[in-house]
Design a protein around this motif. Structure first.
Motif, PDB file in Angstrom:
ATOM      1  N   LYS A 136      13.735  27.493  39.892  1.00  0.00           N
ATOM      2  CA  LYS A 136      15.182  26.900  39.672  1.00  0.00           C
ATOM      3  C   LYS A 136      15.710  27.850  38.948  1.00  0.00           C
ATOM      4  O   LYS A 136      17.171  27.870  38.748  1.00  0.00           O
ATOM      5  N   LEU A 137      15.070  28.780  38.170  1.00  0.00           N
ATOM      6  CA  LEU A 137      15.626  29.626  37.270  1.00  0.00           C
ATOM      7  C   LEU A 137      16.257  30.839  37.689  1.00  0.00           C
ATOM      8  O   LEU A 137      15.618  31.278  38.874  1.00  0.00           O
ATOM      9  N   LEU A 138      17.169  31.301  37.156  1.00  0.00           N
ATOM     10  CA  LEU A 138      18.168  32.606  37.870  1.00  0.00           C
ATOM     11  C   LEU A 138      18.460  33.529  36.531  1.00  0.00           C
ATOM     12  O   LEU A 138      18.479  33.315  35.370  1.00  0.00           O
ATOM     13  N   MET A 139      18.451  34.595  37.290  1.00  0.00           N
ATOM     14  CA  MET A 139      18.622  35.954  36.302  1.00  0.00           C
ATOM     15  C   MET A 139      19.860  36.756  36.924  1.00  0.00           C
ATOM     16  O   MET A 139      20.371  36.577  37.968  1.00  0.00           O
ATOM     17  N   ALA A 140      20.719  37.226  35.804  1.00  0.00           N
ATOM     18  CA  ALA A 140      21.959  38.024  36.164  1.00  0.00           C
ATOM     19  C   ALA A 140      21.618  39.534  36.034  1.00  0.00           C
ATOM     20  O   ALA A 140      20.706  39.705  35.398  1.00  0.00           O
ATOM     21  N   ALA A 141      21.954  40.410  37.087  1.00  0.00           N
ATOM     22  CA  ALA A 141      21.770  41.801  37.016  1.00  0.00           C
ATOM     23  C   ALA A 141      22.849  42.471  37.616  1.00  0.00           C
ATOM     24  O   ALA A 141      23.624  42.144  38.587  1.00  0.00           O
ATOM     25  N   GLN A 142      22.956  43.783  37.355  1.00  0.00           N
ATOM     26  CA  GLN A 142      23.944  44.892  38.121  1.00  0.00           C
ATOM     27  C   GLN A 142      23.029  45.307  38.935  1.00  0.00           C
ATOM     28  O   GLN A 142      21.749  46.135  38.607  1.00  0.00           O
ATOM     29  N   PRO A 143      23.501  45.596  40.037  1.00  0.00           N
ATOM     30  CA  PRO A 143      22.701  46.296  41.138  1.00  0.00           C
ATOM     31  C   PRO A 143      22.503  47.815  40.674  1.00  0.00           C
ATOM     32  O   PRO A 143      23.375  48.487  40.508  1.00  0.00           O
ATOM     33  N   GLY A 144      21.321  48.330  40.999  1.00  0.00           N
ATOM     34  CA  GLY A 144      20.998  49.642  40.876  1.00  0.00           C
ATOM     35  C   GLY A 144      20.670  50.048  39.281  1.00  0.00           C
ATOM     36  O   GLY A 144      20.715  51.142  39.230  1.00  0.00           O
ATOM     37  N   THR A 145      20.582  49.099  38.310  1.00  0.00           N
ATOM     38  CA  THR A 145      20.191  49.200  37.071  1.00  0.00           C
ATOM     39  C   THR A 145      18.869  49.300  36.601  1.00  0.00           C
ATOM     40  O   THR A 145      18.254  48.470  37.419  1.00  0.00           O
ATOM     41  N   THR A 146      18.559  49.619  35.549  1.00  0.00           N
ATOM     42  CA  THR A 146      17.133  49.396  35.078  1.00  0.00           C
ATOM     43  C   THR A 146      16.818  47.925  35.006  1.00  0.00           C
ATOM     44  O   THR A 146      15.597  47.531  35.492  1.00  0.00           O
TER      45      THR A 146
END
Length: 258
Positions: A136-146
């Motif tokens: 159920k847990l979600l993470m945020a990210a920018q595509p193509g980043t470390t």
């Protein structure tokens, strides 16, 4: 935060060059995103500031070059540098072999590690393993980043299309989603993460251990003649303590805008 820990992210100093190149007032375009405090961001008055700005301004002073700062989104930055649209890119860019195929890197100017930034009241998980175990847990990210790749391969299951990773165009947008409860985790480098947590008055905290080291470098079009002069300035600024002073200023003494 302890000053000694923050200064540890800097690479070991090396002997300075006896004399730096003089670029004769050459005009250089430097592009950044302005969304990655405390490396580069807009302050409360809308002025672009940060560690990288101070570092680049000092590099320009020492090399006798004139800097024209430009703005770009992260996903367009490396292609724009590769095509020669700008002379230098600065955005906390991790030095990676795949990126070296399209751009040249400076010598590393900073080393950091990935950490897990969460809301201050988070109790459902305490490390990467327990985060991964709860679907159920979600993470945020920018595509193509470390942070994206660390999230995929060191936190989750190696599937780059995993629906638990919610994509955002900027780091700041992902951080706002975390604060709002739309996602549960943001990965960021230790330097920025420590600063955000300290400035949040308890709204944010760091959990778990560090997930890997990364070196940051400025980027240039392939074959750029600016790489060697900038490298020389970086080495001198490591040796004479300039980078250490900037790190104390931006990671210890400055309260980030929220």
């Amino acid at each position: 935060m302890k000053v000694a820990f923050l200064l540890a992210i800097l690479l070991a100093a090396v002997p300075a060059f006896a004399e730096l190149p003089d670029l004769g007032g050459r005009s250089v375009t430097v592009v950044t995103e302005n969304t990655y405090p405390p490396l580069q961001f807009l302050d409360k008055e809308g002025v672009a500031v940060g560690w990288e700005y101070d570092a680049m301004n000092e590099i320009a002073r020492r090399l006798n070059m004139q800097v024209d700062y430009q703005h770009s989104s992260w996903d367009a930055m490396i292609p724009a540098i590769s095509s020669g649209q700008f002379d230098i890119g600065m955005d906390g860019i991790t030095i990676r072999d795949d990126r070296k195929e399209s751009v040249d890197f400076s010598t590393p100017y900073m080393r950091s590690e990935m950490i897990m930034l969460v809301r201050g009241d988070e109790t459902r998980f305490a490390d990467a393993k327990s985060f991964a175990a709860d679907p159920k847990l979600l993470m945020a990210a920018q595509p193509g980043t470390t942070p994206f790749y660390v999230g995929v391969y060191e936190v989750l299951d190696g599937n780059e299309a995993n629906p638990r990773i919610k994509m955002f165009e900027t780091f700041g947008a992902g951080l706002e989603a975390l604060k709002a409860g739309d996602v549960d985790l943001v990965l960021t480098d230790s330097a920025a993460g420590e600063a955000y947590a300290a400035a949040s008055n308890g709204a944010l905290k760091i959990v778990g251990g560090r997930l890997g080291a990364e070196d940051f470098g400025f980027i240039f079009p392939k074959g750029s003649e600016l790489v060697a002069p900038v490298d020389a300035a970086i080495k001198e600024m490591k040796s004479d303590g300039t980078f250490a002073k900037l790190t104390k200023k931006w990671f210890v003494d400055t309260k980030l805008v929220e």
